[in-house]
Each structure stands twice: as C-alpha cells, then as structure tokens.
Design a protein around this motif. Structure first.
Motif, PDB file in Angstrom:
ATOM      1  N   LEU A   1       0.831  -1.209   0.000  1.00  0.00           N
ATOM      2  CA  LEU A   1       0.000   0.000   0.000  1.00  0.00           C
ATOM      3  C   LEU A   1       0.864   1.257   0.000  1.00  0.00           C
ATOM      4  CD1 LEU A   1      -2.685  -0.896   2.718  1.00  0.00           C
ATOM      5  CD2 LEU A   1      -2.938  -1.034   0.224  1.00  0.00           C
ATOM      6  N   SER A   2       0.307   2.306  -0.554  1.00  0.00           N
ATOM      7  CA  SER A   2       0.991   3.597  -0.496  1.00  0.00           C
ATOM      8  C   SER A   2       0.921   4.127   0.940  1.00  0.00           C
ATOM      9  CB  SER A   2       0.308   4.593  -1.437  1.00  0.00           C
ATOM     10  OG  SER A   2      -0.975   4.937  -0.921  1.00  0.00           O
TER      11      SER A   2
ATOM     12  N   GLU B   1      -2.535   5.310   1.670  1.00  0.00           N
ATOM     13  CA  GLU B   1      -3.497   4.235   1.961  1.00  0.00           C
ATOM     14  C   GLU B   1      -3.297   3.704   3.378  1.00  0.00           C
ATOM     15  OE1 GLU B   1      -4.511   1.960  -2.176  1.00  0.00           O
ATOM     16  OE2 GLU B   1      -2.408   1.897  -1.521  1.00  0.00           O
ATOM     17  N   LYS B   2      -2.042   3.550   3.772  1.00  0.00           N
ATOM     18  CA  LYS B   2      -1.763   3.081   5.135  1.00  0.00           C
ATOM     19  C   LYS B   2      -2.304   4.077   6.160  1.00  0.00           C
ATOM     20  CE  LYS B   2       2.343   0.423   3.927  1.00  0.00           C
ATOM     21  NZ  LYS B   2       3.809   0.357   3.959  1.00  0.00           N
TER      22      LYS B   2
ATOM     23  N   SER C   1      -4.765   6.084   5.781  1.00  0.00           N
ATOM     24  CA  SER C   1      -6.236   6.085   5.764  1.00  0.00           C
ATOM     25  C   SER C   1      -6.809   4.987   6.653  1.00  0.00           C
ATOM     26  CB  SER C   1      -6.758   5.928   4.328  1.00  0.00           C
ATOM     27  OG  SER C   1      -6.606   4.588   3.874  1.00  0.00           O
TER      28      SER C   1
ATOM     29  N   GLN D   1     -12.571   5.214   6.253  1.00  0.00           N
ATOM     30  CA  GLN D   1     -11.599   4.957   5.186  1.00  0.00           C
ATOM     31  C   GLN D   1     -11.045   3.537   5.273  1.00  0.00           C
ATOM     32  OE1 GLN D   1      -8.710   8.131   4.481  1.00  0.00           O
ATOM     33  NE2 GLN D   1     -10.094   9.575   5.488  1.00  0.00           N
TER      34      GLN D   1
ATOM     35  N   LEU E   1     -11.068   0.654   2.459  1.00  0.00           N
ATOM     36  CA  LEU E   1      -9.844  -0.053   2.096  1.00  0.00           C
ATOM     37  C   LEU E   1     -10.059  -1.575   2.142  1.00  0.00           C
ATOM     38  CD1 LEU E   1      -6.768   0.019   1.463  1.00  0.00           C
ATOM     39  CD2 LEU E   1      -6.400   0.004   3.947  1.00  0.00           C
TER      40      LEU E   1
END
Length: 123
Positions: free
Chosen positions: A68-69, A72-73, A75, A81, A85
């Motif tokens: 994950l970016s 994303e982490k 979030s 969120q 995910l």
C-alpha cells in the motif's frame, strides 16, 4: 439454542486452512465464506468492528499492507476509510475471521491458534 458458525477468509491462506481443518476435526458445522470469490459487504465489516478494533482486523504484517501507499496506510487509521480499504483490498484483513451467532448474539474472533479455538469452543 441456535448457533451458526461462519469462517471468513481465502482458501489458499495457510492459517485459514488450519482453522478449517480444526473445525472439521471437531465436527463443528460451519460455513466457509471466501471473501475473494464471494466478496464482502460493508455490514459484515461493521459487525466485525463492533467486536474487534481496526488494530486487530487489519493485517499490518502482510504483503498486501506492505504494497500500500503511505496515504493508503494512513487512511486505515480512520474507520470509514479503513472500511473502504478492506472492501477494496480484502487481503488486507487478518485471516481468518470467525463469526459465531448464538441466538442473535454475535461473537467475532480474528486469527487462529489451537488454544484460541479451544477456549472459544470449550473443547
């Protein structure tokens, strides 16, 4: 008393395989829900989160998490969120998720070990 057991995961996960084998060896009737094949819905994840925190439910050690970016982490710290995910990338969920319904009361456990399942099922 009516009890239903659902095991959520993916069939090629070693920990899921161990949990399925243990349940079968104990002759416990259960339904297996392959969330890659059958998907997941928001209600299921919300039910899990009523019983387990994001820190338990999200697998931060797996390859999906590591891919994950950073955004994303980050979030995953916010419940809304994090749910999005998990719906988008179900492999980020720690497996297996065991859902037991006893007469309308739910119990949710994440992961698998023999002592853990022995205490859950008092075997």
């Amino acid at each position: 008393m009516t009890r239903s057991i659902t095991l959520f995961g993916i069939p090629n996960c070693d920990t899921v395989k161990k949990a399925r084998t243990w349940l079968q060896e104990q002759e416990l009737a259960f339904e297996f829900h392959d969330f890659k094949k059958h998907g997941l819905d928001r209600a299921a994840i919300e039910t899990w989160l009523e019983h387990q925190g994001l820190d338990i439910l999200i697998n931060r050690k797996g390859t999906t998490w590591r891919a994950l970016s950073d955004a994303e982490k980050a979030s995953a710290e916010d419940t809304e969120q994090a749910i999005a995910l998990m719906l988008d990338k179900p492999s980020v969920i720690k497996r297996p998720v065991l859902l037991i319904n006893n007469d309308g009361k739910s119990q949710v456990n994440v992961g698998f070990s023999v002592p853990q399942y022995q205490s859950i099922f008092h075997k």
